[in-house]
Write a protein that holds these residues in place. Structure first.
Motif, short mmCIF file in Angstrom:
data_model
loop_
_atom_site.label_atom_id
_atom_site.label_comp_id
_atom_site.label_asym_id
_atom_site.label_seq_id
_atom_site.Cartn_x
_atom_site.Cartn_y
_atom_site.Cartn_z
N ARG A 298 -56.71 46.21 -7.89
CA ARG A 298 -57.31 47.20 -8.79
C ARG A 298 -58.37 48.03 -8.07
O ARG A 298 -58.68 49.16 -8.46
CB ARG A 298 -57.93 46.51 -10.00
CG ARG A 298 -56.94 46.09 -11.07
CD ARG A 298 -56.30 47.30 -11.74
NE ARG A 298 -57.26 48.13 -12.42
CZ ARG A 298 -57.65 47.98 -13.67
NH1 ARG A 298 -57.15 46.97 -14.39
NH2 ARG A 298 -58.52 48.80 -14.21
N SER B 84 -54.56 52.46 -8.54
CA SER B 84 -54.70 52.67 -9.98
C SER B 84 -53.48 52.11 -10.69
O SER B 84 -52.35 52.20 -10.18
CB SER B 84 -54.84 54.16 -10.29
OG SER B 84 -53.71 54.89 -9.81
N SER B 85 -53.70 51.53 -11.86
CA SER B 85 -52.59 50.94 -12.61
C SER B 85 -51.76 52.03 -13.27
O SER B 85 -52.25 53.13 -13.53
CB SER B 85 -53.14 50.00 -13.68
OG SER B 85 -53.99 50.71 -14.57
N PRO B 86 -50.48 51.76 -13.52
CA PRO B 86 -49.61 52.75 -14.15
C PRO B 86 -50.01 52.98 -15.62
O PRO B 86 -50.78 52.21 -16.19
CB PRO B 86 -48.22 52.10 -14.06
CG PRO B 86 -48.48 50.65 -13.97
CD PRO B 86 -49.76 50.50 -13.22
N ARG B 87 -49.47 54.03 -16.19
CA ARG B 87 -49.75 54.35 -17.59
C ARG B 87 -48.91 53.43 -18.49
O ARG B 87 -47.69 53.44 -18.42
CB ARG B 87 -49.40 55.82 -17.86
CG ARG B 87 -49.76 56.29 -19.26
CD ARG B 87 -49.67 57.81 -19.32
NE ARG B 87 -49.77 58.27 -20.69
CZ ARG B 87 -48.71 58.60 -21.44
NH1 ARG B 87 -47.49 58.51 -20.92
NH2 ARG B 87 -48.87 59.01 -22.68
N PHE B 88 -49.59 52.66 -19.31
CA PHE B 88 -48.91 51.66 -20.13
C PHE B 88 -48.48 52.26 -21.47
O PHE B 88 -49.20 52.17 -22.47
CB PHE B 88 -49.81 50.44 -20.35
CG PHE B 88 -50.17 49.72 -19.09
CD1 PHE B 88 -49.19 49.35 -18.19
CD2 PHE B 88 -51.50 49.43 -18.80
CE1 PHE B 88 -49.52 48.68 -17.02
CE2 PHE B 88 -51.84 48.76 -17.63
CZ PHE B 88 -50.84 48.39 -16.73
N THR B 89 -47.33 52.89 -21.49
CA THR B 89 -46.78 53.43 -22.73
C THR B 89 -46.11 52.31 -23.52
O THR B 89 -45.88 51.21 -23.01
CB THR B 89 -45.75 54.52 -22.43
OG1 THR B 89 -44.65 53.93 -21.70
CG2 THR B 89 -46.36 55.63 -21.58
N ASN B 90 -45.79 52.60 -24.79
CA ASN B 90 -45.10 51.61 -25.63
C ASN B 90 -43.75 51.24 -25.04
O ASN B 90 -43.34 50.07 -25.08
CB ASN B 90 -44.91 52.16 -27.05
CG ASN B 90 -46.22 52.26 -27.81
OD1 ASN B 90 -47.18 51.55 -27.50
ND2 ASN B 90 -46.27 53.14 -28.79
N TYR C 95 -42.92 51.31 -21.85
CA TYR C 95 -43.19 50.50 -20.66
C TYR C 95 -43.49 49.05 -21.06
O TYR C 95 -42.93 48.10 -20.48
CB TYR C 95 -44.38 51.09 -19.90
CG TYR C 95 -44.75 50.36 -18.63
CD1 TYR C 95 -44.23 50.75 -17.40
CD2 TYR C 95 -45.65 49.27 -18.65
CE1 TYR C 95 -44.58 50.09 -16.22
CE2 TYR C 95 -46.00 48.61 -17.49
CZ TYR C 95 -45.46 49.02 -16.28
OH TYR C 95 -45.80 48.35 -15.14
N ASP D 124 -46.16 50.23 -8.45
CA ASP D 124 -45.75 50.15 -9.85
C ASP D 124 -44.96 48.87 -10.10
O ASP D 124 -45.10 48.22 -11.15
CB ASP D 124 -44.90 51.37 -10.22
CG ASP D 124 -45.71 52.65 -10.27
OD1 ASP D 124 -46.95 52.55 -10.40
OD2 ASP D 124 -45.12 53.74 -10.17
#
Length: 300
Positions: free
Chosen positions: A60, A64-70, A72, A187
């Motif tokens: 971390r 940067s962490s990925p975008r956590f969409t629903n 995903y 990712d």
């Protein structure tokens, strides 16, 4: 992210070696010590989660962490559920049969996995499927040979195959859909970390349903067993991380040659640590399957 072929070979070798030792540890825990697969999986996943948390703090700071969409999150949940169900399936297998027999049972699914992937991904290679047919025939011939010389218990083999085969086929068919679009290695690493956490959560639920408590019994846990759990947690993280790195490059075909040696390492370490003796027929079968895997990845 592009690695040289040497690094790909190193990553793939570390991954396959780690998974080979993990197979032996699981066989010992559930086949020899007769521990509950629910309890063993929970402790394994708990140890892996603790270890991966330390790893997460490190990455971390650099990525940067990925975008956590629903969408995903749903994919990770399904992926983790499949991975944990397969782990329970293998736990059942390791209680019933030797490591060599578990390898053989897994290889029998090669006849069905390409068809399952075709149904979900639309990809099918006639040449590669021919290799799957040949490898399956080798396994069938081996089983017939072993039945004559060692009197294999077909009832037990059939029972274990009926458990693990559908799970492996389902996992192989759906997993590519779930990881589709995850191109960057980082990712995939975050995806793997979330998978480990979710597997721990799933195994926690099953542990509670079985024991009606979250307390882990230490009655049968010696110092040696604690060490095994720790080693397995380290190997799990090591195996998955190096697998991700080995398969992330556009040159990853060379890595698969070494990743496919997992079964050979499993049988070798089973002979070394569990005294499940290898025979010439065992070695010839695994080498034949490995050779076919190399042909399918390199020339077809």
């Amino acid at each position: 992210m592009i690695f040289s072929n040497l690094w790909l070979i190193i990553f793939a070798t570390i991954s396959s070696l780690s998974r080979g030792i993990i197979s032996v540890i699981d066989r010992y825990q559930m086949g020899y010590r007769k521990q509950s697969s629910i309890d063993v999986n929970f402790i394994n996943n708990l140890c892996s989660s603790i270890l991966v948390t330390i790893f997460l703090f490190y990455i971390r700071e650099h990525y940067s962490s990925p975008r956590f969409t629903n969408n995903y999150l749903l994919k990770v949940v399904i992926y983790a559920f499949l991975a944990q169900i397969v782990a329970y399936g293998y736990s059942f297998v390791y209680r019933k049969v030797s490591i060599m027999q578990s390898v053989i049972l897994s290889k029998l699914t090669d006849l069905f996995i390409p068809l399952a992937i075709f149904l979900t991904m639309g990809y099918f290679s006639k040449a590669s499927y021919l290799v799957s047919i040949i490898s399956t025939l080798i396994v069938v011939i081996y089983i017939i040979f072993e039945q004559r010389s060692s009197k294999l218990d077909f009832h037990v083999l059939g029972q274990t195959f009926s458990v693990i085969a559908p799970l492996l086929i389902l996992q192989a068919a759906i997993s590519p859909l779930l990881t589709k679009g995850l191109i960057k290695p980082i990712d995939l690493v975050f995806f793997t970390i979330m998978t480990i956490y979710l597997r721990c959560f799933i195994s926690l639920i099953t542990f509670w349903f079985k024991n009606k408590t979250f307390k882990i019994s230490t009655e049968n846990l010696s110092k040696k067993v604690y060490i095994l759990y720790t080693i397995r947690a380290i190997l799990t993280l090591l195996a998955q991380t190096t697998y991700t790195l080995a398969t992330s490059s556009i040159n990853s075909s060379i890595a698969w040659v070494f990743l496919n040696m997992t079964s050979l390492y499993s049988v070798f370490f089973g002979d070394l640590f569990l005294k499940e003796k290898m025979k010439l027929a065992d070695i010839l079968v695994i080498i034949s399957i490995l050779a076919l895997a190399i042909i399918s990845k390199e020339f077809l």
